[in-house]
Design an enzyme around this catalytic site. Structure first.
Site, PDB file in Angstrom:
ATOM      1  N   GLY A  51       0.794  -1.038  -0.187  1.00  0.00           N
ATOM      2  CA  GLY A  51       0.282  -0.089  -0.102  1.00  0.00           C
ATOM      3  C   GLY A  51       0.680   1.470  -0.189  1.00  0.00           C
ATOM      4  O   GLY A  51       0.215   2.407  -1.149  1.00  0.00           O
ATOM      5  N   SER A  93      -7.139  -9.510  -3.995  1.00  0.00           N
ATOM      6  CA  SER A  93      -7.422  -7.744  -2.682  1.00  0.00           C
ATOM      7  C   SER A  93      -6.425  -6.668  -2.181  1.00  0.00           C
ATOM      8  O   SER A  93      -7.198  -5.700  -1.776  1.00  0.00           O
ATOM      9  CB  SER A  93      -7.530  -8.598  -0.934  1.00  0.00           C
ATOM     10  N   ASN A  94      -4.997  -6.591  -3.093  1.00  0.00           N
ATOM     11  CA  ASN A  94      -4.018  -5.545  -2.842  1.00  0.00           C
ATOM     12  C   ASN A  94      -4.454  -4.797  -3.828  1.00  0.00           C
ATOM     13  O   ASN A  94      -4.242  -3.428  -3.621  1.00  0.00           O
ATOM     14  CB  ASN A  94      -2.845  -6.263  -3.294  1.00  0.00           C
ATOM     15  N   LEU A  95      -5.144  -4.903  -5.236  1.00  0.00           N
ATOM     16  CA  LEU A  95      -5.394  -3.828  -5.849  1.00  0.00           C
ATOM     17  C   LEU A  95      -6.017  -2.554  -5.924  1.00  0.00           C
ATOM     18  O   LEU A  95      -6.641  -1.666  -6.714  1.00  0.00           O
ATOM     19  CB  LEU A  95      -6.141  -4.521  -7.100  1.00  0.00           C
ATOM     20  N   GLN A  96      -6.879  -3.125  -4.493  1.00  0.00           N
ATOM     21  CA  GLN A  96      -7.250  -2.107  -4.020  1.00  0.00           C
ATOM     22  C   GLN A  96      -6.602  -0.683  -3.945  1.00  0.00           C
ATOM     23  O   GLN A  96      -7.327   0.978  -3.549  1.00  0.00           O
ATOM     24  CB  GLN A  96      -8.916  -2.162  -3.118  1.00  0.00           C
ATOM     25  N   LYS A 129       5.717  -9.820  -6.131  1.00  0.00           N
ATOM     26  CA  LYS A 129       5.441  -8.709  -6.181  1.00  0.00           C
ATOM     27  C   LYS A 129       6.521  -7.649  -6.386  1.00  0.00           C
ATOM     28  O   LYS A 129       5.927  -6.840  -7.086  1.00  0.00           O
ATOM     29  CB  LYS A 129       4.552  -7.774  -4.879  1.00  0.00           C
ATOM     30  N   ASP A 172       3.967  -2.975   7.298  1.00  0.00           N
ATOM     31  CA  ASP A 172       2.356  -3.194   8.447  1.00  0.00           C
ATOM     32  C   ASP A 172       1.930  -3.775   9.211  1.00  0.00           C
ATOM     33  O   ASP A 172       1.162  -3.990   9.696  1.00  0.00           O
ATOM     34  CB  ASP A 172       1.716  -3.391   7.273  1.00  0.00           C
ATOM     35  N   ASN A 173       3.700  -4.223   9.822  1.00  0.00           N
ATOM     36  CA  ASN A 173       3.539  -4.730  11.398  1.00  0.00           C
ATOM     37  C   ASN A 173       5.174  -4.495  11.776  1.00  0.00           C
ATOM     38  O   ASN A 173       5.901  -3.883  12.161  1.00  0.00           O
ATOM     39  CB  ASN A 173       3.367  -6.241  11.194  1.00  0.00           C
ATOM     40  N   CYS A 219      -4.360  -4.007   8.635  1.00  0.00           N
ATOM     41  CA  CYS A 219      -5.114  -3.372   7.669  1.00  0.00           C
ATOM     42  C   CYS A 219      -6.348  -4.338   7.257  1.00  0.00           C
ATOM     43  O   CYS A 219      -7.618  -4.448   6.733  1.00  0.00           O
ATOM     44  CB  CYS A 219      -4.562  -3.053   6.638  1.00  0.00           C
ATOM     45  N   CYS A 236     -11.763 -16.924  13.035  1.00  0.00           N
ATOM     46  CA  CYS A 236     -11.907 -15.471  13.028  1.00  0.00           C
ATOM     47  C   CYS A 236     -11.407 -15.402  11.096  1.00  0.00           C
ATOM     48  O   CYS A 236     -11.364 -16.444  10.494  1.00  0.00           O
ATOM     49  CB  CYS A 236     -10.142 -14.765  13.744  1.00  0.00           C
TER      50      CYS A 236
END
Length: 392
Positions: A50, A78-81, A95, A139-140, A197, A350
């Site tokens: 992102g 789901s990454n493409l958003q 990637k 992101d972590n 996220c 979950c």
């Protein structure tokens, strides 16, 4: 606080490069000298997701001569958003390779170095040593502390960014001139306290807002212009369309960059951040079932109470038949315990099994000793039981 340029200028710009960067060259604060510094610069972007997507694209467009990319993942739909450096045809592809090809399409004069590996204590110093500046798009928390500690130990500045839903943050950490990440966050939050996220979502365009701030700061540091965000935290609220700043001072008691440091080398960051708490690990030991086992229990009409501990938005996307939605937060607050049946076996799940393990620990401590959770969560269920369902 103005700082001297991070790199020396390259010998020259070609005629084609002068044409390409003409809008930079006519800015007095950048000019020929600043653009030559960008050409001579080596910048490493940790992650091509992102934040890494807009960062890499604008660093390339700006004329940074060498771009390193640390990325081990593959492109998911789901990454493409939000990860705009990748496209539909890149789904399932590396990637790193996808990002490299996009960068070369933006600017063929950029030298791209791929590091298709997971950044860890064994390789981070060797990789970081090759670059002038680090841009952190992780992101972590475990990787953020790893990036910070390696940068401090090597004397490297790095530009940090963080995003969640409609909120973003950015800063520049450089222990030689100001605070490091540990000065701002001495300890990682407890496991499960801050959703990722993937758990809570993120507005796609927020990545561009924070990523562009990161690139702006990188350019300022490389060229030695303006006042970088050293000692300042920029906070962006997209819903209110509001930016505000918070001063961050160097902590003299910082474990890493303070006057008497106790962290003098890289550590076990998974353990430091407690990716899954010890309580959750202990609870899950011997109390974890597979998605196939859950399906068998349902087919056999076992008397179970299936609880989905995700958030309502996630539940709307995909759910396991028969599950009751009770978000994790209600268990942590204690509100959900009264809703647990005494005469049925409680089964938690979950998205992947992390949050349900944390809730499982809560239930075990509350006396529900026979409660179990589904390892792999709803993702495991879709992959093994209902592959026609969407994943996220």
């Amino acid at each position: 606080m103005s700082l001297p340029p991070l790199v020396e200028p390259a010998a020259e710009l070609s005629v084609d490069e002068v044409r390409r960067y003409s809008r930079h060259l006519i800015i007095p604060d950048v000019g020929m000298a600043g653009q030559k510094r960008l050409k001579n610069a080596k910048v490493l972007c940790v992650g091509a997701g992102g934040l890494g997507s807009p960062a890499l694209m604008y660093l390339a467009a700006a004329g940074v001569g060498t771009l390193g990319i640390v990325e081990f993942d593959t492109v998911d739909e789901s990454n493409l958003q939000r990860q705009i450096i990748h496209g539909q045809s890149d789904i399932g592809r590396s990637k790193g390779e996808s990002a490299r090809d996009s960068v070369k399409e933006i600017n063929p004069y950029v030298n791209v170095i791929l590091h298709e590996t997971r950044l860890d204590v064994d390789n981070v110093k060797e990789i970081f040593a090759q670059y002038d500046l680090i841009v952190d798009g992780t992101d972590n928390f475990a990787t953020r502390y790893l990036v910070n500690d390696a940068a401090v130990l090597l004397g490297k500045p790095y530009v940090w960014g963080s995003i969640y839903r409609f909120d973003g943050q950015a800063s520049v950490f450089w222990a030689e001139h100001g605070p490091c990440y540990r000065c701002l966050y001495p300890e990682a939050p407890p496991p499960g306290m801050v959703p990722s996220c993937a758990e809570g979502g993120v507005l796609g365009v927020l990545c561009a807002s924070i990523g562009s701030i990161q690139v702006t700061e990188a350019i300022k540091l490389l060229a030695g212009v303006g006042e970088p965000l050293v000692g300042r935290l920029m906070i962006y609220d997209a819903l209110e369309m509001q930016y505000r700043q918070v001063k961050v001072r160097k902590d003299p008691n910082c474990a890493l960059c303070g006057e008497n440091p106790t962290v003098t080398d890289l550590i076990d960051y998974e353990a430091f951040c407690g990716v899954v708490s010890e309580e959750a690990q202990a609870a899950a030991l011997g109390s974890t079932i597979t998605p196939k086992q859950l399906k068998q229990w349902q087919d056999d009409k076992e008397d179970i109470f299936l609880v989905d501990v995700r958030e309502p938005g996630e539940f709307e996307i995909v759910s396991i038949p028969g599950a009751v939605l009770i978000p994790k937060g209600e268990f942590l607050m204690g509100d959900a315990l009264g809703r647990m049946p005494q005469d049925k076996k409680i089964v938690l799940h979950c998205k992947t099994g992390v949050r349900s393990a944390e809730v499982l620990a809560v239930l075990h401590s509350a006396g529900f000793a026979d409660a179990v959770h589904v390892g792999g969560g709803v993702i495991g269920w879709v992959n093994t039981v209902e592959p026609e369902k969407p994943v996220y």
